[in-house]
Each structure stands twice: as C-alpha cells, then as structure tokens.
Scaffold this motif. Structure first.
Motif, PDB file in Angstrom:
ATOM      1  N   SER A  35      44.961  30.349  41.606  1.00 15.19           N
ATOM      2  CA  SER A  35      44.339  31.639  40.672  1.00 15.19           C
ATOM      3  C   SER A  35      45.258  32.554  40.542  1.00 15.19           C
ATOM      4  O   SER A  35      45.417  34.056  40.065  1.00 15.19           O
ATOM      5  N   ASP A 164      28.851  35.024  38.824  1.00 12.90           N
ATOM      6  CA  ASP A 164      29.692  34.464  39.598  1.00 12.90           C
ATOM      7  C   ASP A 164      31.218  34.435  38.420  1.00 12.90           C
ATOM      8  O   ASP A 164      30.714  33.643  37.630  1.00 12.90           O
ATOM      9  N   ALA A 165      32.312  34.170  38.709  1.00 13.36           N
ATOM     10  CA  ALA A 165      32.991  34.185  37.878  1.00 13.36           C
ATOM     11  C   ALA A 165      33.547  32.643  37.512  1.00 13.36           C
ATOM     12  O   ALA A 165      33.600  32.772  36.216  1.00 13.36           O
ATOM     13  N   THR A 203      40.548  41.989  44.890  1.00 13.46           N
ATOM     14  CA  THR A 203      39.850  42.026  43.862  1.00 13.46           C
ATOM     15  C   THR A 203      39.432  40.968  43.681  1.00 13.46           C
ATOM     16  O   THR A 203      38.734  40.608  42.339  1.00 13.46           O
ATOM     17  N   GLU A 204      39.372  39.843  44.245  1.00 10.99           N
ATOM     18  CA  GLU A 204      39.580  38.173  43.372  1.00 10.99           C
ATOM     19  C   GLU A 204      39.083  37.838  44.887  1.00 10.99           C
ATOM     20  O   GLU A 204      39.935  37.034  45.890  1.00 10.99           O
ATOM     21  N   THR A 215      26.404  35.690  49.707  1.00 10.64           N
ATOM     22  CA  THR A 215      27.721  37.309  48.751  1.00 10.64           C
ATOM     23  C   THR A 215      26.455  38.280  48.113  1.00 10.64           C
ATOM     24  O   THR A 215      26.821  39.297  47.860  1.00 10.64           O
ATOM     25  N   PRO A 230      35.069  42.757  45.074  1.00  9.35           N
ATOM     26  CA  PRO A 230      35.735  41.931  44.402  1.00  9.35           C
ATOM     27  C   PRO A 230      34.401  40.798  43.031  1.00  9.35           C
ATOM     28  O   PRO A 230      33.538  41.210  42.855  1.00  9.35           O
ATOM     29  N   THR A 231      36.169  40.411  42.491  1.00 10.61           N
ATOM     30  CA  THR A 231      35.722  39.297  41.905  1.00 10.61           C
ATOM     31  C   THR A 231      34.810  38.335  42.538  1.00 10.61           C
ATOM     32  O   THR A 231      36.319  37.768  43.680  1.00 10.61           O
ATOM     33  N   PHE A 232      33.952  37.302  42.907  1.00 11.36           N
ATOM     34  CA  PHE A 232      34.131  36.106  43.176  1.00 11.36           C
ATOM     35  C   PHE A 232      33.449  34.799  42.857  1.00 11.36           C
ATOM     36  O   PHE A 232      33.370  34.754  40.996  1.00 11.36           O
ATOM     37  N   ARG A 233      34.482  33.972  42.745  1.00 14.56           N
ATOM     38  CA  ARG A 233      34.364  32.377  42.393  1.00 14.56           C
ATOM     39  C   ARG A 233      34.557  32.152  43.256  1.00 14.56           C
ATOM     40  O   ARG A 233      34.815  31.720  44.477  1.00 14.56           O
TER      41      ARG A 233
END
Ligand code: GLU
Length: 313
Positions: A35, A164-165, A203-204, A215, A230-233
């Motif tokens: 990613s 969630d992304a 950030t991710e 989360t 951050p963005t979460f995946r």
C-alpha cells in the motif's frame, strides 16, 4: 520523529514480538508494504514490545529477520515501544489531569464478575464503572485502598462511527471505559499505539481486522489528545479450514519453519499474493514484483483460508 515523504503518505509495520511470524502476519505486512510502496510513501517499523508477559526473548530480532527474508523493507531505524514508556506515561497523566481518565483499582477478575453482559467479543466485558468518580488521583486511590491503581479512560458515548478504508462504514461500538495505563504503571496497547502513530506522523494504518473493535477507542484517544487520526484499513485474518484464525493447530505456518524447511521466500510471497487476489496459485514473486499490479480493490474482503499452502522444502 516524523519522516519526510514525497507523497505525505506514512505507513508502518508494527510487529509484536510475542511469537514467531506466521503466514497470517506476513500477509498483513505484505499488504501494508504494498500500500505504501506502490504510492511512493514512507514506511516505518515499530516493535510493539510492551505486552510484558507475552514478549518472548529473541522474537524482536527474529521478526526483523523474517521481514527482511520476505523482502519487506522499511525506512529509518525501528522504533521500540519499551524505550518510550515516559511518553505514554505523560499522555496518560495529561488525560487524567484533564478529567478524561480516572484511577481504577479493579482487578480483571472483579471487572469480569461485576459485568452483567456476556463478553463482547475481543474487547472483553464493558467496565461497569465501579471506580468512576471514586478517587481524586492515582495516589489517592493507592492510599485509600492499598492497591495499585490503573488509569481508565472515561467513555461517554456508546459508539464512534467511522469509515474503514477497506471494510467500509463501521458502527463503532466503544464498549465502555478502558484502561490506558495498567496497574503496574505500563501503558495499555490502546494508548501506546495512538501516541506512537501520532508522534511518527503515520497517516495510514494497515492491520488485521481483529483490531477493528479497538479502533473506536483509539479514535476517542486521538480526539482527547487533540491529534489527527490516520486512515485505517483493516484486512481479514487468515483462517484455517475450521474458520478459526491461523494458529499452531493448523500446522506450522511460521516463516521460520518454512524457511528452515528450504522453502524459497518467493514461494511464500507468491502464495501470500495468491491469497490477496494479486497473483496466480503456485506463483512465485518477490514483493517488488507485485507493486505494479497492486490495487486495494483486488484484495478479497472475506477471511482467506491459508492452511492449504502446499509449501514444502
Ligand atoms: N502490534 C500489533 C500486532 O502485532 C499491531 C498493532 C497495530 O497495528 O495497531 O497485532
């Protein structure tokens, strides 16, 4: 501590040295690596070695060796959580001073006994609030009870909905007041991970979806500390044929075992790519070979079955 990145994207690999890395952990790390590397970002490495009793001697170095063997690299020196205890303590103390956390002398057993609800998944029973408003400070709690006290974060909302992304919209149940500093004075994972991701400019966050229920708590901590999340995946766990998380009962899938059996790293990565919708069955690849074809949209959203790897020396 944040590192400059041309794209502003900063990800991290955060192994816990509590045991040997297996195919399931490796798949998550491969996806986190792809990613970030496919978009020219910065990838950091953090050793999450604060879970005292579960940390195994030598496991940190073994995790770094295994990642390197797989062909996964990172930028800069690894950050080690056990060297940052003062940072976590400062954050916990600041939250207590702001009235966002309170001293709690309940043992885990007492919390379980007092909880009326059955265990709510991985996060354990919701705390019934026994020590809320009971003590003025950590020191006061210890003086009044003669017991060591934890710091517990006060949760005043039932849910923190978030997107969630990878998994999409989440209801975000919070599960009640939670510990941020343990009774032995050490940080809880929930606090340490937020303090570190923020300090490192992450950030991710790409991690396994057993942490999806954590989360909402972490989002509450970001807000309380005035930090941007951050963005979460969250990616699905790798399971065995019984649908349960890949573990010893499914055979030895540790990288260490495969490696000593003479299995090539490219065969392991090829298999992980197959499990991630990024390559053919029985294909061989190193992580760099997967960069051009990597798209999050190709990665399956269901748990993937990883005990039929057919990898042998
Ligand atoms: N250290 C955790 C683990 O190995 C990951 C924590 C995180 O990514 O937030 O499961």
């Amino acid at each position: 501590m944040a590192m400059a990145s041309g794209t502003g994207l900063v990800g991290r690999l955060a192994p816990s040295p509590t045991g040997a890395l297996h195919l399931g952990n490796a798949r998550t790390f491969l996806l986190a690596w792809l990613s970030v590397r496919s978009r020219g970002g910065t990838l950091l490495l953090r050793l999450e070695d604060i879970d005292g009793p579960r940390v195994k001697a030598g496991a940190a170095q073994a995790a770094l060796d295994d990642l390197q063997w797989l062909g996964l690299d990172w930028d800069g020196e690894p950050v080690v959580q056990s060297a940052r205890l003062e940072r976590y303590r400062q954050a916990a103390t600041a939250l207590a001073a702001a009235g966002r956390a309170y001293a709690c002398v309940c043992s885990r057993r007492e919390v379980e006994a007092a909880a009326s609800a059955p265990h709510a998944g991985d996060e354990g029973p919701a705390y019934p609030g026994t020590c809320r408003g009971r003590f003025a400070s950590l020191a006061a709690a210890q003086a009044a009870t003669g017991r060591e006290a934890a710091l517990r974060f006060r949760v005043d909302v039932d849910a923190v909905p978030f997107v969630d992304a990878f998994c999409g919209p989440q209801a975000g149940a919070t599960g009640g007041d939670f510990v941020i500093q343990k009774r032995d004075g050490g940080p809880a994972y929930q606090l340490a991970v937020v303090v570190d991701d923020a300090a490192q400019g992450v950030t991710e966050v790409v991690r396994a979806d057993d942490l999806l229920p954590s989360t909402p708590r972490q989002l509450l901590l970001y807000a309380a500390l005035g930090l941007a999340p951050p963005t979460f995946r969250h990616v699905p766990l790798v399971v065995g044929g019984d649908g349960r998380r890949l573990a010893k009962r499914h055979g030895d899938t540790t990288l260490r075992h495969l490696r000593t059996a003479g299995v090539a790293a490219a065969a392991v990565v090829g298999y992980l790519a197959f499990l991630s919708g990024l390559g053919p069955a029985s294909g061989r690849a190193m992580p760099g070979d997967l960069l051009a074809g990597f798209r999050w949209e190709r990665v399956p959203r269901q748990p993937v079955r990883g005990d039929q790897h057919g990898l042998s020396g």
